[in-house]
Write a protein that holds these residues in place. Structure first.
Motif, PDB file in Angstrom:
ATOM      1  N   GLY A 653       1.368   9.701  -1.132  1.00 41.65           N
ATOM      2  CA  GLY A 653       0.161   8.885  -1.284  1.00 41.65           C
ATOM      3  C   GLY A 653       0.514   7.496  -1.759  1.00 41.65           C
ATOM      4  N   LEU A 654       1.326   7.387  -2.795  1.00 46.42           N
ATOM      5  CA  LEU A 654       1.821   6.088  -3.239  1.00 46.42           C
ATOM      6  C   LEU A 654       2.803   5.551  -2.198  1.00 46.42           C
ATOM      7  CD1 LEU A 654       1.816   3.963  -5.512  1.00 46.42           C
ATOM      8  CD2 LEU A 654       3.692   5.229  -6.581  1.00 46.42           C
ATOM      9  N   ILE A 655       3.629   6.443  -1.665  1.00 46.39           N
ATOM     10  CA  ILE A 655       4.546   6.037  -0.592  1.00 46.39           C
ATOM     11  C   ILE A 655       3.752   5.655   0.647  1.00 46.39           C
ATOM     12  CG2 ILE A 655       6.405   6.796   0.954  1.00 46.39           C
ATOM     13  CD1 ILE A 655       7.236   8.765  -1.311  1.00 46.39           C
ATOM     14  N   GLY A 656       2.809   6.530   1.014  1.00 45.63           N
ATOM     15  CA  GLY A 656       2.081   6.324   2.265  1.00 45.63           C
ATOM     16  C   GLY A 656       1.148   5.134   2.250  1.00 45.63           C
ATOM     17  N   SER A 657       0.558   4.808   1.089  1.00 47.13           N
ATOM     18  CA  SER A 657      -0.442   3.741   1.064  1.00 47.13           C
ATOM     19  C   SER A 657       0.096   2.420   0.516  1.00 47.13           C
ATOM     20  CB  SER A 657      -1.646   4.173   0.223  1.00 47.13           C
ATOM     21  OG  SER A 657      -1.295   4.303  -1.155  1.00 47.13           O
ATOM     22  N   TYR A 658       0.984   2.470  -0.459  1.00 43.76           N
ATOM     23  CA  TYR A 658       1.427   1.248  -1.139  1.00 43.76           C
ATOM     24  C   TYR A 658       2.821   0.812  -0.700  1.00 43.76           C
ATOM     25  CZ  TYR A 658       2.382  -2.010  -5.000  1.00 43.76           C
ATOM     26  OH  TYR A 658       2.689  -3.127  -5.756  1.00 43.76           O
ATOM     27  N   TYR A 659       3.811   1.668  -0.930  1.00 41.76           N
ATOM     28  CA  TYR A 659       5.177   1.281  -0.559  1.00 41.76           C
ATOM     29  C   TYR A 659       5.300   1.065   0.947  1.00 41.76           C
ATOM     30  CZ  TYR A 659       6.363   2.853  -5.301  1.00 41.76           C
ATOM     31  OH  TYR A 659       6.427   3.016  -6.658  1.00 41.76           O
ATOM     32  N   SER A 660       4.735   1.989   1.720  1.00 42.62           N
ATOM     33  CA  SER A 660       4.818   1.827   3.179  1.00 42.62           C
ATOM     34  C   SER A 660       4.085   0.578   3.632  1.00 42.62           C
ATOM     35  CB  SER A 660       4.232   3.056   3.886  1.00 42.62           C
ATOM     36  OG  SER A 660       5.047   4.184   3.706  1.00 42.62           O
ATOM     37  N   GLY A 661       2.973   0.269   2.955  1.00 42.26           N
ATOM     38  CA  GLY A 661       2.223  -0.940   3.306  1.00 42.26           C
ATOM     39  C   GLY A 661       3.081  -2.189   3.165  1.00 42.26           C
ATOM     40  N   ARG A 662       3.865  -2.255   2.090  1.00 46.43           N
ATOM     41  CA  ARG A 662       4.741  -3.415   1.896  1.00 46.43           C
ATOM     42  C   ARG A 662       5.843  -3.454   2.945  1.00 46.43           C
ATOM     43  NH1 ARG A 662       5.953  -3.568  -4.561  1.00 46.43           N
ATOM     44  NH2 ARG A 662       7.420  -1.916  -3.960  1.00 46.43           N
ATOM     45  N   TRP A 663       6.410  -2.271   3.236  1.00 46.68           N
ATOM     46  CA  TRP A 663       7.494  -2.234   4.225  1.00 46.68           C
ATOM     47  C   TRP A 663       6.991  -2.503   5.635  1.00 46.68           C
ATOM     48  CZ3 TRP A 663      12.386  -2.775   3.096  1.00 46.68           C
ATOM     49  CH2 TRP A 663      12.832  -2.439   1.804  1.00 46.68           C
ATOM     50  N   HIS A 664       5.763  -2.081   5.944  1.00 42.28           N
ATOM     51  CA  HIS A 664       5.186  -2.395   7.262  1.00 42.28           C
ATOM     52  C   HIS A 664       5.107  -3.915   7.441  1.00 42.28           C
ATOM     53  CE1 HIS A 664       4.464   1.739   7.796  1.00 42.28           C
ATOM     54  NE2 HIS A 664       3.240   1.835   7.285  1.00 42.28           N
ATOM     55  N   PHE A 680      13.254 -16.055   9.409  1.00 44.74           N
ATOM     56  CA  PHE A 680      12.408 -15.248   8.509  1.00 44.74           C
ATOM     57  C   PHE A 680      12.152 -16.022   7.225  1.00 44.74           C
ATOM     58  CE2 PHE A 680      12.176 -12.181   4.954  1.00 44.74           C
ATOM     59  CZ  PHE A 680      10.978 -11.549   5.299  1.00 44.74           C
ATOM     60  N   ASP A 681      10.889 -16.077   6.834  1.00 41.73           N
ATOM     61  CA  ASP A 681      10.478 -16.837   5.654  1.00 41.73           C
ATOM     62  C   ASP A 681      10.149 -15.859   4.521  1.00 41.73           C
ATOM     63  OD1 ASP A 681       9.232 -18.400   3.716  1.00 41.73           O
ATOM     64  OD2 ASP A 681       8.248 -19.701   5.193  1.00 41.73           O
ATOM     65  N   GLN A 682      11.109 -15.644   3.595  1.00 39.65           N
ATOM     66  CA  GLN A 682      10.902 -14.697   2.498  1.00 39.65           C
ATOM     67  C   GLN A 682       9.729 -15.113   1.612  1.00 39.65           C
ATOM     68  OE1 GLN A 682      12.937 -11.763   1.790  1.00 39.65           O
ATOM     69  NE2 GLN A 682      11.204 -11.332   0.432  1.00 39.65           N
ATOM     70  N   LYS A 683       9.602 -16.401   1.374  1.00 35.27           N
ATOM     71  CA  LYS A 683       8.523 -16.882   0.512  1.00 35.27           C
ATOM     72  C   LYS A 683       7.150 -16.598   1.121  1.00 35.27           C
ATOM     73  CE  LYS A 683       6.843 -20.969  -1.942  1.00 35.27           C
ATOM     74  NZ  LYS A 683       7.058 -22.438  -2.201  1.00 35.27           N
ATOM     75  N   ALA A 684       7.011 -16.860   2.406  1.00 28.94           N
ATOM     76  CA  ALA A 684       5.729 -16.600   3.076  1.00 28.94           C
ATOM     77  C   ALA A 684       5.432 -15.100   3.078  1.00 28.94           C
ATOM     78  CB  ALA A 684       5.772 -17.137   4.504  1.00 28.94           C
ATOM     79  N   PHE A 685       6.484 -14.312   3.312  1.00 28.23           N
ATOM     80  CA  PHE A 685       6.286 -12.855   3.264  1.00 28.23           C
ATOM     81  C   PHE A 685       5.844 -12.414   1.871  1.00 28.23           C
ATOM     82  CE2 PHE A 685       8.302  -8.953   1.687  1.00 28.23           C
ATOM     83  CZ  PHE A 685       7.518  -8.024   2.361  1.00 28.23           C
ATOM     84  N   ASP A 686       6.479 -12.944   0.821  1.00 26.10           N
ATOM     85  CA  ASP A 686       6.134 -12.554  -0.551  1.00 26.10           C
ATOM     86  C   ASP A 686       4.677 -12.867  -0.865  1.00 26.10           C
ATOM     87  OD1 ASP A 686       8.628 -11.539  -1.097  1.00 26.10           O
ATOM     88  OD2 ASP A 686       9.385 -13.366  -2.043  1.00 26.10           O
ATOM     89  N   GLU A 687       4.176 -13.953  -0.346  1.00 26.37           N
ATOM     90  CA  GLU A 687       2.773 -14.298  -0.582  1.00 26.37           C
ATOM     91  C   GLU A 687       1.849 -13.258   0.052  1.00 26.37           C
ATOM     92  OE1 GLU A 687       2.376 -18.247   0.913  1.00 26.37           O
ATOM     93  OE2 GLU A 687       3.399 -19.179  -0.805  1.00 26.37           O
ATOM     94  N   LYS A 688       2.178 -12.832   1.276  1.00 29.06           N
ATOM     95  CA  LYS A 688       1.378 -11.789   1.932  1.00 29.06           C
ATOM     96  C   LYS A 688       1.507 -10.455   1.195  1.00 29.06           C
ATOM     97  CE  LYS A 688       2.960 -12.352   6.191  1.00 29.06           C
ATOM     98  NZ  LYS A 688       3.092 -12.135   7.656  1.00 29.06           N
ATOM     99  N   ARG A 689       2.734 -10.164   0.765  1.00 31.32           N
ATOM    100  CA  ARG A 689       2.958  -8.920   0.019  1.00 31.32           C
ATOM    101  C   ARG A 689       2.148  -8.898  -1.270  1.00 31.32           C
ATOM    102  NH1 ARG A 689       5.692  -8.479  -4.278  1.00 31.32           N
ATOM    103  NH2 ARG A 689       6.965 -10.345  -3.917  1.00 31.32           N
ATOM    104  N   GLU A 690       2.165 -10.001  -2.000  1.00 29.51           N
ATOM    105  CA  GLU A 690       1.421 -10.067  -3.261  1.00 29.51           C
ATOM    106  C   GLU A 690      -0.079  -9.907  -3.039  1.00 29.51           C
ATOM    107  OE1 GLU A 690       2.676 -13.751  -4.942  1.00 29.51           O
ATOM    108  OE2 GLU A 690       4.717 -13.028  -5.365  1.00 29.51           O
ATOM    109  N   GLN A 691      -0.585 -10.477  -1.953  1.00 30.11           N
ATOM    110  CA  GLN A 691      -2.005 -10.314  -1.644  1.00 30.11           C
ATOM    111  C   GLN A 691      -2.323  -8.848  -1.344  1.00 30.11           C
ATOM    112  OE1 GLN A 691      -3.346 -12.696   1.660  1.00 30.11           O
ATOM    113  NE2 GLN A 691      -5.490 -12.130   1.401  1.00 30.11           N
ATOM    114  N   PHE A 692      -1.439  -8.215  -0.579  1.00 31.30           N
ATOM    115  CA  PHE A 692      -1.610  -6.788  -0.287  1.00 31.30           C
ATOM    116  C   PHE A 692      -1.599  -5.961  -1.571  1.00 31.30           C
ATOM    117  CE2 PHE A 692       0.692  -2.751   0.044  1.00 31.30           C
ATOM    118  CZ  PHE A 692      -0.169  -2.024   0.868  1.00 31.30           C
ATOM    119  N   GLU A 693      -0.656  -6.246  -2.482  1.00 35.90           N
ATOM    120  CA  GLU A 693      -0.537  -5.494  -3.731  1.00 35.90           C
ATOM    121  C   GLU A 693      -1.796  -5.631  -4.579  1.00 35.90           C
ATOM    122  OE1 GLU A 693       4.344  -5.889  -4.259  1.00 35.90           O
ATOM    123  OE2 GLU A 693       2.988  -7.359  -5.179  1.00 35.90           O
ATOM    124  N   GLN A 694      -2.320  -6.849  -4.687  1.00 39.09           N
ATOM    125  CA  GLN A 694      -3.527  -7.062  -5.477  1.00 39.09           C
ATOM    126  C   GLN A 694      -4.715  -6.308  -4.886  1.00 39.09           C
ATOM    127  OE1 GLN A 694      -4.198  -8.479  -8.364  1.00 39.09           O
ATOM    128  NE2 GLN A 694      -2.095  -9.148  -8.762  1.00 39.09           N
TER     129      GLN A 694
END
Length: 731
Positions: A653-664, A680-694
């Motif tokens: 559930g944590l893997i399927g919804s949160y961790y997998s979401g970041r890896w997707h 590949f822009d790590q900074k741009a990716f991190d911004e999207k990742r942080e939005q997903f996490e929030q």
């Protein structure tokens, strides 16, 4: 353990004493209650007898009369250890520290030949950690606590940290001083963060604390303490250590209050404040707190007092530090002349560069010898008693930590820790009072803690091999040479890393060409762990919870180790501009995440749903349920400050919804970059990742788990799938 034969007359006399005192003796009522909770179907097969302590040490004796198993001990705690010895060694069963796991017994109880006796090598057996109250037990019900206390008694623990419900005490104190309801509850953190508020690390984070929490935790603490005391335990309650609300300055503008500085990257608004123990206000607050706490919860005269944990005192001058501890201790004894100060040794390890020997010595010697005891917190890593002249004469407890953040990785140098403990016990340093465990989270693998506490009572030279073979038998319910071999490998070759915040890579935030090697490295050949998984699968069934946990814990580590390799190949394929291989590795990463999510769904304690459901149960309405869920989600993911992923768990559930979401997101962006030719822009990716996490931590949408069939069948499908898959070498 010693085996010998006693005259029949002595056994008969003990039995008669038991019959005469059973109705009136508190210890006997307590141990009988334990049996009725754990094994009610066999309760009539056991008889309990009070006996004298052995040279002042807790002790137990096992024997048999006709069909009765006779367990005698000098108190309920010792008798519980005797019961656990019988359950482990004779019935080949393990009692889980989780309430929902039943205790499995053979249909016919095994007989005892002769008499077995044992006594504790040390007087004090400590358990728990401030952090455990955030990472594992914040949402525990009384039923959960009841089992955990039973587990503690079975392992001879007689000094648990008991800090539930203290916010009610503080609420009453701060109210009497003149603070408002809103000021007080806003000063507290959210429920899962209270350990770090109690240790003066952060204030306010994810608060304010609900009023309902205060009353419910107060009532729960009363139940906890009553049961712990029934088992002859001395609960360690808190005392005032100088941490005060900033608002106190409004009421006492001249008070000597200073900031303790920032902690773990949290903003200034969350930092804590410290009242100088030399200020007359300190003694006043100490008196109010201890009197209020004693009125609510009683006292056993041992108080956890931990100033400056991962924080900086206002001054590092040795004379100042000595005055701090001297004045602080004086405020304790002014209220409770029998007071003993218990201090975590963690800060001396964590801030070892600034806690120099002269400062440590000054701080410790501000308290009379024997009136402060130290928890040597992390002895499997550093035995501070060796590097600090045995704490300059102050008594200490040797502790095994074993787990940070409730992480679910196979770490812990258990065998080495056992060797260190054996050496410490043989040395029998005059001021070593006991043995303990300061685990940050329970997780699901409890064998290291069983192993450590068993050493307190084991007097034979049976050795590790026999102990591990018996552990394997308990986990299966029968003797399996394959499972025994698997556990010998686990004990001798896999559980070798000193615990830290290790994890499998899927639980860490994606970074291009970076696999978080400081957290994901393993010190054993990955193939060796695959062999362990194969051996564990060589069984006809896995009905017992312990074997299920073994299969999951080993399996998720195997898949996590595979994921690390595949992710490296994915990044390398991108660098090599090998699009076909990049897509193949992307598919393999996604597949591994899906299989991990399914593997961990077979046990409720390996799923996020149990954590969230328990949190929501505390809420009386939808608003409060959502509040508790947000706290639950936040701690195990973003945490706060710069502690993101500190409390990671490989849970379904944590893997399927949160961790997998970041890896997707990561896989998508890397593939898109490869297809467009744009780097590949790590900074741009991190911004999207942080939005997903929030978005995820503030969501209350139910988290679905994979469809399941049978764990053993599933693992037998997974093993050849990943064991036979070869890695692709780039040209």
């Amino acid at each position: 353990m010693k085996k010998y034969y006693k005259p029949f007359a002595l056994i008969l006399s003990l039995l008669l004493i038991s019959m005469n005192t059973a109705a009136e003796d508190k210890d006997l009522r307590t141990i009988q209650g334990l049996v009725m909770r754990l094994i009610p179907q066999k309760a009539d097969k056991f008889s309990f007898v009070k006996q004298q302590s052995e040279k002042g040490k807790d002790c137990f004796t096992l024997t048999q009369k006709d069909s009765k198993i006779i367990i005698s001990g000098n108190n309920a705690n010792a008798m519980a250890v005797g019961l656990n010895y019988y359950l482990n060694r004779y019935c080949h069963t393990t009692v889980s520290w989780y309430a929902e796991v039943p205790v499995i017994l053979p249909e016919k109880l095994p007989e005892i030949s002769g008499t077995i006796t044992s006594s504790a090598k040390v007087d004090r057996r400590f358990f728990l950690n401030y952090c455990t109250y955030g990472y594992t037990v914040p949402f525990f019900s009384w039923k959960d606590w009841e089992r955990l206390i039973d587990w503690m008694a079975l392992h001879g623990i007689n000094m648990p940290l008991a800090i539930t419900g203290q916010e009610m005490v503080w609420y009453n104190v701060w109210s009497k001083i003149g603070m408002t309801d809103q000021e007080i509850r806003s000063y507290f953190t959210g429920p899962v963060y209270l350990p770090w508020h109690r240790m003066a690390n952060i204030d306010r984070w994810n608060g304010p604390l609900p009023k309902e929490w205060l009353y419910e935790q107060r009532d729960l603490q009363k139940l906890i303490l009553a049961r712990e005391r029934d088992f002859n335990m001395q609960p360690v309650l808190p005392a005032f250590a100088g941490h005060v609300p900033a608002e106190l300055k409004r009421i006492f503008p001249d008070a000597d209050i200073k900031s303790l500085g920032k902690w773990a990257g949290f903003d200034k608004q969350y930092l804590c404040h410290f009242l100088n123990p030399g200020d007359t206000l300190f003694a006043k607050i100490q008196k109010m707190f201890l009197e209020e706490q004693t009125a609510l919860f009683g006292t056993d005269h041992i108080y956890g007092v931990d100033p400056f944990n991962e924080g900086e005192p206002p001054s590092w001058e040795p004379t100042y530090l000595k005055d701090i501890s001297k004045n602080m201790y004086a405020t304790l004894t002014a209220v409770d002349p029998k007071a003993e100060w218990m201090q975590m040794g963690w800060m001396f390890y964590y801030d070892k560069k600034v806690w120099t020997p002269d400062r440590v010595k000054a701080f410790l010697q501000g308290v009379p010898l024997g009136k402060m005891s130290l928890l040597d917190y992390h002895c499997e890593n550093v035995e501070l008693w060796k590097t600090n002249e045995a704490f300059y004469g102050q008594p200490y407890i040797w502790c095994y930590l074993g787990n940070f953040g409730g992480n679910t990785t196979l770490v812990g140098n258990v065998k080495e820790a056992g060797e260190r403990l054996d050496a410490a016990l043989k040395t029998a340093h005059r001021n070593m009072l006991g043995v303990g465990s300061t685990l940050e989270g329970l997780d699901v693998v409890q064998f290291p803690y069983e192993y450590v506490f068993d050493k307190v009572w084991t007097h034979s030279d049976e050795g590790n091999q026999k102990w591990i073979d018996e552990l394997a038998d308990r986990h299966t319910g029968f003797t399996s040479s394959s499972v025994r071999k698997a556990w010998q490998i686990l004990f001798n070759e896999i559980f070798i890393q000193v615990p830290s915040t290790y994890c499998i890579l899927p639980c860490r935030s994606p970074i291009f060409n970076d696999n978080h090697s400081d957290r994901t490295k393993i010190k054993y050949p990955a193939q060796r762990l695959e062999e362990v998984w194969s051996l564990l699968l060589d069984v006809p069934q896995c009905e017992r919870n312990e074997l299920q946990i073994d299969l999951i814990a080993v399996g998720r580590q195997v898949l996590g180790n595979k994921f690390l390799i595949v992710k490296s190949e994915f990044d390398a394929a991108y660098t090599a501009k090998n699009m076909a291989l990049l897509k193949q590795k992307a598919y393999e990463m996604e597949e591994l995440l899906s299989d991990l999510d399914c593997l961990t769904s077979f046990n409720t304690r390996c799923t996020i749903n149990k954590w969230i459901d328990d949190a929501r149960t505390l809420g009386r309405n939808a608003e409060m349920k959502n509040y508790y869920e947000r706290n639950a989600r936040y701690l195990i993911t973003l945490w706060g400050g710069h502690l993101s992923d500190y409390a990671n768990r490989a849970w379904s559930g944590l893997i399927g919804s949160y961790y997998s979401g970041r890896w997707h997101l990561y896989i998508h962006d890397v593939l898109a970059s490869a297809q467009t030719g744009k780097p590949f822009d790590q900074k741009a990716f991190d911004e999207k990742r942080e939005q997903f996490e929030q978005t995820w931590v503030h969501s209350t949408s139910p988290i679905s788990l994979p469809n399941r069939n049978d764990l053993l069948t599933f693992c037998k499908m997974m093993f050849p799938k990943y064991h036979l898959r070869s890695t692709v070498k780039l040209r």
